[in-house]
Design an enzyme around this catalytic site. Sequence first.
Site, PDB file in Angstrom:
ATOM      1  N   GLU A   1       0.837  -1.211   0.000  1.00 51.17           N
ATOM      2  CA  GLU A   1       0.000   0.000   0.000  1.00 51.17           C
ATOM      3  C   GLU A   1       0.868   1.257   0.000  1.00 51.17           C
ATOM      4  O   GLU A   1       2.072   1.215   0.227  1.00 51.17           O
ATOM      5  CB  GLU A   1      -0.898   0.032   1.247  1.00 51.17           C
ATOM      6  CG  GLU A   1      -2.352  -0.319   0.986  1.00 51.17           C
ATOM      7  CD  GLU A   1      -3.127   0.772   0.262  1.00 51.17           C
ATOM      8  OE1 GLU A   1      -2.532   1.800  -0.149  1.00 51.17           O
ATOM      9  OE2 GLU A   1      -4.332   0.595   0.069  1.00 51.17           O
TER      10      GLU A   1
ATOM     11  N   ASN B   1      -5.071   4.034   8.250  1.00 44.91           N
ATOM     12  CA  ASN B   1      -4.979   3.477   6.914  1.00 44.91           C
ATOM     13  C   ASN B   1      -4.231   4.479   6.034  1.00 44.91           C
ATOM     14  O   ASN B   1      -3.120   4.875   6.363  1.00 44.91           O
ATOM     15  CB  ASN B   1      -6.376   3.125   6.373  1.00 44.91           C
ATOM     16  CG  ASN B   1      -6.331   2.143   5.215  1.00 44.91           C
ATOM     17  OD1 ASN B   1      -5.536   1.200   5.240  1.00 44.91           O
ATOM     18  ND2 ASN B   1      -7.163   2.340   4.225  1.00 44.91           N
TER      19      ASN B   1
ATOM     20  N   GLU C   1      -9.977  -5.274  10.625  1.00 47.28           N
ATOM     21  CA  GLU C   1     -10.731  -6.378  10.043  1.00 47.28           C
ATOM     22  C   GLU C   1     -10.751  -7.557  11.014  1.00 47.28           C
ATOM     23  O   GLU C   1      -9.698  -8.016  11.455  1.00 47.28           O
ATOM     24  CB  GLU C   1     -10.077  -6.829   8.726  1.00 47.28           C
ATOM     25  CG  GLU C   1      -9.943  -5.739   7.686  1.00 47.28           C
ATOM     26  CD  GLU C   1      -8.628  -4.998   7.711  1.00 47.28           C
ATOM     27  OE1 GLU C   1      -8.223  -4.512   6.649  1.00 47.28           O
ATOM     28  OE2 GLU C   1      -8.002  -4.879   8.792  1.00 47.28           O
TER      29      GLU C   1
ATOM     30  N   ASN D   1      -9.580   5.959   2.709  1.00 49.20           N
ATOM     31  CA  ASN D   1      -8.598   5.519   1.722  1.00 49.20           C
ATOM     32  C   ASN D   1      -8.029   6.678   0.923  1.00 49.20           C
ATOM     33  O   ASN D   1      -7.596   7.659   1.499  1.00 49.20           O
ATOM     34  CB  ASN D   1      -9.200   4.417   0.842  1.00 49.20           C
ATOM     35  CG  ASN D   1      -8.423   3.121   0.942  1.00 49.20           C
ATOM     36  OD1 ASN D   1      -7.200   3.131   1.029  1.00 49.20           O
ATOM     37  ND2 ASN D   1      -9.119   1.998   0.949  1.00 49.20           N
TER      38      ASN D   1
ATOM     39  N   ASP E   1      -9.685   2.357  -4.061  1.00 47.84           N
ATOM     40  CA  ASP E   1      -8.701   2.237  -2.977  1.00 47.84           C
ATOM     41  C   ASP E   1      -7.804   3.477  -2.997  1.00 47.84           C
ATOM     42  O   ASP E   1      -8.291   4.587  -2.895  1.00 47.84           O
ATOM     43  CB  ASP E   1      -7.929   0.917  -3.138  1.00 47.84           C
ATOM     44  CG  ASP E   1      -7.276   0.429  -1.860  1.00 47.84           C
ATOM     45  OD1 ASP E   1      -6.901   1.262  -1.020  1.00 47.84           O
ATOM     46  OD2 ASP E   1      -7.124  -0.797  -1.696  1.00 47.84           O
TER      47      ASP E   1
END
Length: 323
Positions: free
Chosen positions: A18, A127, A145, A178, A228
């Site tokens: 990421e 994130n 999660e 995101n 995303d």
Amino acid sequence: MSSVKVECVVKVSALIGEGPVWEESEQSLLFVDISGQKIHRWSPSTNQIQSLETGQPIRNVQRHSENMTLSHTSRLFSGETVGFVVPRRSGGYVAGVGRSIVAVDWSTQMMTSLLEVDEDKKNNRLNDGKVDPIGRLLAGTMGKEERPAEVQRQQGSLFSVNSDLGVTKHLSQVDISNGLDWSLDQKTFFYIDSLSLTVDAFDYDSHSGHIGNRRVVYRMEAGEGLPDGMTCDADGRLWVACYNGGRVIHIDPATGVRLQTVSLPVMKTTSCCFGGPDYSDLYVTSASLGLDQSGRRQQPLAGGTFRVTGLGVKGRPSNSFSG
């Protein structure tokens, strides 16, 4: 139009690759592995990759202001996910580790906690994060999660951190905070809350950091997956990585039109940025977490980082955090 070429340049299989950022001073690509708890730095010229594990001790610091001392009580030891990493004007990097914004000294491999967000939501994590053109950091949280792809909804927030480490909460009840970026004139902030299946825009006051007037600039179509990470190119158009969509889409936020689709040989495409000597290379990260044996056989490059060339557009340099 020139022919588009997609190649896997970093074959390290990340669980959740990421947050790619091109670091101009080092001519290198920074990115993270969220669940693998690592920050990576890859040099295209040498093909060498250096890594720092975020599951290591984090120093706490006492911050002094004119009339008070702020001492931090966040955990001394971290076995935490890392959501993003960005360059810091004063040197090194700043990363989102767990719920903490930490300073990273690459030469000593030391991390120092600067502040913590969402202190009342112990099951949240940072994130995606990105720095605006004046050096302010924007970063969002999401519920951890319980199982892959099962996110506690409306647990997240969007924050900004200014140069004196003051924190402002802009949004709450976010599902998965995101992608973020800004228009060329800095007057529009683009933002993705993935489960909304839209790319949104806000009016942005770069002086105060205030956001307002939220609206949708693109609605995902069937088969495109979840929006995303994203980046804005030098023409003011957006490139959005589509998780579970195996693609990056090029959209015009002024018209809401998809201009181009770049297909990748992996389904879990996660984020993208422009880089290279003239910012004409698009780097795309991906994830392997959640793939079964069959999925891994079908997508042997899952978790790799890709370079897309021949797009005929260029990106812009990243911004460094001023704090």
